[in-house]
Design an enzyme around this catalytic site. Structure first.
Site, mmCIF file in Angstrom:
data_model
loop_
_atom_site.group_PDB
_atom_site.id
_atom_site.type_symbol
_atom_site.label_atom_id
_atom_site.label_comp_id
_atom_site.label_asym_id
_atom_site.label_seq_id
_atom_site.Cartn_x
_atom_site.Cartn_y
_atom_site.Cartn_z
ATOM 1 N N GLU A 192 -5.689 -5.238 10.348
ATOM 2 C CA GLU A 192 -4.666 -4.222 10.591
ATOM 3 C C GLU A 192 -4.963 -3.479 11.890
ATOM 4 O OE1 GLU A 192 -2.588 -2.939 6.776
ATOM 5 O OE2 GLU A 192 -4.383 -1.719 6.923
ATOM 6 N N GLY A 214 2.053 2.094 10.639
ATOM 7 C CA GLY A 214 2.958 3.229 10.484
ATOM 8 C C GLY A 214 3.627 3.650 11.783
ATOM 9 N N SER A 270 3.145 -2.327 10.279
ATOM 10 C CA SER A 270 4.598 -2.301 10.485
ATOM 11 C C SER A 270 5.286 -3.639 10.191
ATOM 12 C CB SER A 270 4.947 -1.816 11.893
ATOM 13 O OG SER A 270 4.467 -0.499 12.076
ATOM 14 N N ASN A 280 0.880 -1.176 0.000
ATOM 15 C CA ASN A 280 0.000 0.000 0.000
ATOM 16 C C ASN A 280 0.914 1.221 0.000
ATOM 17 O OD1 ASN A 280 -1.800 2.050 0.449
ATOM 18 N ND2 ASN A 280 -2.223 1.499 2.589
ATOM 19 N N HIS A 325 -9.546 1.117 4.485
ATOM 20 C CA HIS A 325 -8.295 1.268 5.233
ATOM 21 C C HIS A 325 -8.538 2.196 6.420
ATOM 22 C CE1 HIS A 325 -4.204 2.447 6.233
ATOM 23 N NE2 HIS A 325 -3.810 1.343 5.614
ATOM 24 N N LYS A 377 0.134 4.245 -0.281
ATOM 25 C CA LYS A 377 -0.508 5.452 0.281
ATOM 26 C C LYS A 377 -0.254 6.630 -0.657
ATOM 27 C CE LYS A 377 0.297 3.425 4.774
ATOM 28 N NZ LYS A 377 0.065 3.543 6.184
ATOM 29 N N GLU A 427 -6.915 4.558 7.627
ATOM 30 C CA GLU A 427 -6.663 5.990 7.363
ATOM 31 C C GLU A 427 -7.860 6.615 6.654
ATOM 32 O OE1 GLU A 427 -2.874 5.504 5.422
ATOM 33 O OE2 GLU A 427 -1.991 4.905 7.335
HETATM 34 C C1 PEP Z 1 -0.918 -0.054 5.857
HETATM 35 O O1 PEP Z 1 -0.956 1.119 5.533
HETATM 36 O O2 PEP Z 1 -1.797 -0.818 5.473
HETATM 37 C C2 PEP Z 1 0.213 -0.494 6.686
HETATM 38 C C3 PEP Z 1 0.183 -1.702 7.177
HETATM 39 O O3 PEP Z 1 1.217 0.415 6.895
HETATM 40 P P1 PEP Z 1 2.634 0.121 7.618
HETATM 41 O O4 PEP Z 1 3.176 -1.155 7.041
HETATM 42 O O5 PEP Z 1 3.476 1.309 7.272
HETATM 43 O O6 PEP Z 1 2.359 0.003 9.067
#
Ligand code: PEP
Length: 252
Positions: free
Chosen positions: A166, A172, A212, A9, A94, A11, A96
């Protein structure tokens, strides 16, 4: 074990020139992996990424979709537009988008239906906040997100959805759920899917972990029996790190 599905992803990162440079580095590093790979790119990169991915083993994904086919929705993109642009996956719900752009279980439901109708594979994201985990309501919250988000979606459709667990506190932040925490929660998610659609669908669907994941922790997470892959944010912006995650577990 199934082969893994690793989705990046990006972003709001990577211009067209950066997209070309990242994909040109990534493709040779993963060209013979048995795992499935997707990159979910910003809308403006879809054409350039599509050209580069055409004869590759990497699928093209987007990061959002509207629930209507067309109309007066300034700034939005429909599922049909994505599928005609040769996108095959789309992230839906997601955290976000839920946090900053008012995605709700109801709009997630509409977006899932629109994506499925257009033949796209939705990656449906669910996950609890730190506060919810600390209060011990994670399972109840995930069960509601699944039940509401999947309203009126049939078993036949549900088996085309990729699920991504998630935990918001891990996205993040550099804080990862432990492999056991992720495994236990994903096992619960699978159980909920079984209660909605039956064991057969629950065993078939891919459930990813996201939060992460990086080249150092991918092996232990991806080796867990219920974790079918990863949704990767930050680490997907580096060809080397993303390739290392993709290659961390390979069933021959
Ligand atoms: C995500 O945005 O779906 C995600 C898992 O981000 P990160 O790996 O940076 O935590």
């Amino acid at each position: 074990m199934k082969n893994k599905l690793i989705a990046g992803n990006w972003k709001m990162n990577n211009s067209v020139s950066e997209t070309k440079s990242l994909l040109t580095k990534l493709l040779p590093l993963i060209k013979d992996t048995p795992n499935s790979v997707v990159v979910c790119v910003p809308f403006t990169d879809i054409y350039a990424a599509g050209q580069l991915l055409k004869k590759s083993n990497v699928s093209l994904g987007a990061q959002n979709v509207h629930w209507k086919n067309s109309g007066a929705y300034t700034g939005e993109i429909s599922a049909n537009m994505l599928s005609e642009a040769e996108v095959t996956y789309v992230i839906v719900g997601h955290s976000e988008r839920r946090q900053y752009f008012n995605d709700t279980d109801e709009t997630v439901n509409g977006k899932l239906k629109a994506a499925l109708n257009a033949g796209l594979t939705p990656i449906m994201c669910i996950g609890e906040s730190l506060n919810q985990r600390e209060q011990g309501v994670t399972e109840a919250f995930l069960a509601t997100q699944l039940e509401q988000g999947l309203k009126e979606i049939t078993a036949e459709e549900a088996q085309k959805i990729v699920f991504a667990y998630e935990p918001i506190w891990a996205i993040g932040t550099g804080v990862t759920a432990s492999a056991k925490e992720a495994q236990d929660t994903i096992k619960f998610v699978r159980k909920q899917i079984a209660s909605l659609y039956g064991e057969d669908v629950a065993q078939k669907v891919y459930i990813l972990y996201g939060g992460s994941m990086n080249d150092a922790n991918a092996f232990s997470l991806l080796n867990m029996p219920d974790i079918d892959g990863g949704l990767i944010g930050g680490a997907s912006l580096s060809a080397e790190k993303f390739a290392a995650i993709i290659r961390a577990v390979e069933e021959k």
